[in-house]
Design an enzyme around this catalytic site. Structure first.
Site, PDB file in Angstrom:
ATOM      1  N   HIS A  63      -0.366   1.690 -13.027  1.00 18.96           N
ATOM      2  CA  HIS A  63       0.217   0.480 -13.604  1.00 18.96           C
ATOM      3  C   HIS A  63       1.714   0.723 -13.806  1.00 18.96           C
ATOM      4  CE1 HIS A  63       0.261  -3.286 -15.754  1.00 18.96           C
ATOM      5  NE2 HIS A  63       1.010  -2.709 -16.679  1.00 18.96           N
ATOM      6  N   GLY A 107       0.783  -1.225   0.000  1.00 20.47           N
ATOM      7  CA  GLY A 107       0.000   0.000   0.000  1.00 20.47           C
ATOM      8  C   GLY A 107       0.818   1.280   0.000  1.00 20.47           C
TER       9      GLY A 107
HETATM   10  C1  GAR Z   1       2.872  -0.844  -7.663  1.00 18.95           C
HETATM   11  O1  GAR Z   1       4.096  -0.918  -8.343  1.00 18.95           O
HETATM   12  C2  GAR Z   1       1.726  -0.774  -8.655  1.00 18.95           C
HETATM   13  O2  GAR Z   1       2.012  -0.024  -9.800  1.00 18.95           O
HETATM   14  C3  GAR Z   1       1.554  -2.222  -9.013  1.00 18.95           C
HETATM   15  O3  GAR Z   1       1.701  -2.907  -7.792  1.00 18.95           O
HETATM   16  C4  GAR Z   1       2.579  -2.167  -6.937  1.00 18.95           C
HETATM   17  C5  GAR Z   1       1.872  -1.948  -5.621  1.00 18.95           C
HETATM   18  O4  GAR Z   1       2.724  -1.361  -4.680  1.00 18.95           O
HETATM   19  N1  GAR Z   1       0.263  -2.448  -9.587  1.00 18.95           N
HETATM   20  C6  GAR Z   1       0.022  -3.374 -10.502  1.00 18.95           C
HETATM   21  O5  GAR Z   1       0.872  -4.133 -10.924  1.00 18.95           O
HETATM   22  C7  GAR Z   1      -1.423  -3.441 -10.967  1.00 18.95           C
HETATM   23  N2  GAR Z   1      -1.543  -4.293 -12.076  1.00 18.95           N
HETATM   24  P1  GAR Z   1       2.122  -0.665  -3.376  1.00 18.95           P
HETATM   25  O6  GAR Z   1       1.171  -1.675  -2.734  1.00 18.95           O
HETATM   26  O7  GAR Z   1       3.322  -0.436  -2.514  1.00 18.95           O
HETATM   27  O8  GAR Z   1       1.433   0.576  -3.812  1.00 18.95           O
END
Ligand code: GAR
EC number: 2.1.2.2
Length: 195
Positions: free
Chosen positions: A109, A12
């Site tokens: 993304h 998150g």
């Molecule tokens: C982030 O890098 C986001 O862009 C990616 O997951 C990660 C979440 O990190 N999202 C995807 O791959 C969606 N398809 P976070 O939980 O630390 O924000």
């Protein structure tokens, strides 16, 4: 004041940046952080920041996406968000669910869309020999990782990059890009932001 709900699946860090930005600048109110994964560390962080949270464990619903989404909708509709932000939310949403929020649901993304929708974006950028990588914030439509692009941020790929080192550098840019796009979106701006 616009009401913002955020859906997460993991750490998150993007959600935290959005909440901090809203709480610091006061342009919108974070009204819900919801996760499909009970072990998502972001839920506890959101709680500490005073944001209401909900957990709907998708595994309880097996392959029944509609049943999972019906449960997810309950806290979401109760929170009455103006905008829903997907921030590392790793479940594919059905067209029915997406249509409820079309035009007011955003996603971040970790690639320069339209390149590399789906998973393993950094590995795919490295294998393709791309000179640069980055991240995209876009409006969510029923097609996965599609939809109008609202902003992108770029990073150069280094010769010795691994998927992990590249992901870490892209994540720094995600933390800049997503709040910047959300501020503009809340103010009614739909033109594209390039950082
Ligand atoms: C982030 O890098 C986001 O862009 C990616 O997951 C990660 C979440 O990190 N999202 C995807 O791959 C969606 N398809 P976070 O939980 O630390 O924000």
């Amino acid at each position: 004041m616009k009401r913002i709900a955020i859906l997460i699946s993991g750490g998150g860090s993007n959600m935290l940046r959005l909440v901090e930005d809203m709480q610091t600048l006061g342009y919108a109110a974070p009204v819900l952080v919801a996760s499909n994964d009970p072990s998502a560390a972001g839920i506890a962080h959101a709680g500490r920041l005073g944001v209401p949270t909900a957990v709907i464990d998708h595994r309880l619903f097996g392959k029944d996406r509609a049943a999972f989404e019906a449960e997810l909708l309950k806290p979401l509709l109760a929170a009455a968000p103006d905008v829903v932000c997907l921030a590392g939310f790793m479940r594919v949403l059905t067209p029915d669910f997406v249509r409820r929020f079309e035009g007011r649901m955003l996603n971040i993304h970790p690639s320069l869309l339209p390149k590399y929708p789906g998973l393993h974006t950094h590995q795919r950028a490295l294998e393709a020999g791309d000179p640069e990588a980055g991240c995209t914030v876009h409006e969510v439509t029923p097609v996965l990782d599609d939809g109008p692009i609202l902003g992108q941020a770029r990073v150069p790929v280094a010769p010795d990059d691994s998927a992990e080192s590249l992901a870490a550098r892209v994540l720094v840019q995600e933390h800049r890009l997503y709040p910047a796009v959300l501020r503009r979106f809340v103010a009614g701006t739909r033109t594209r932001l390039d950082l």
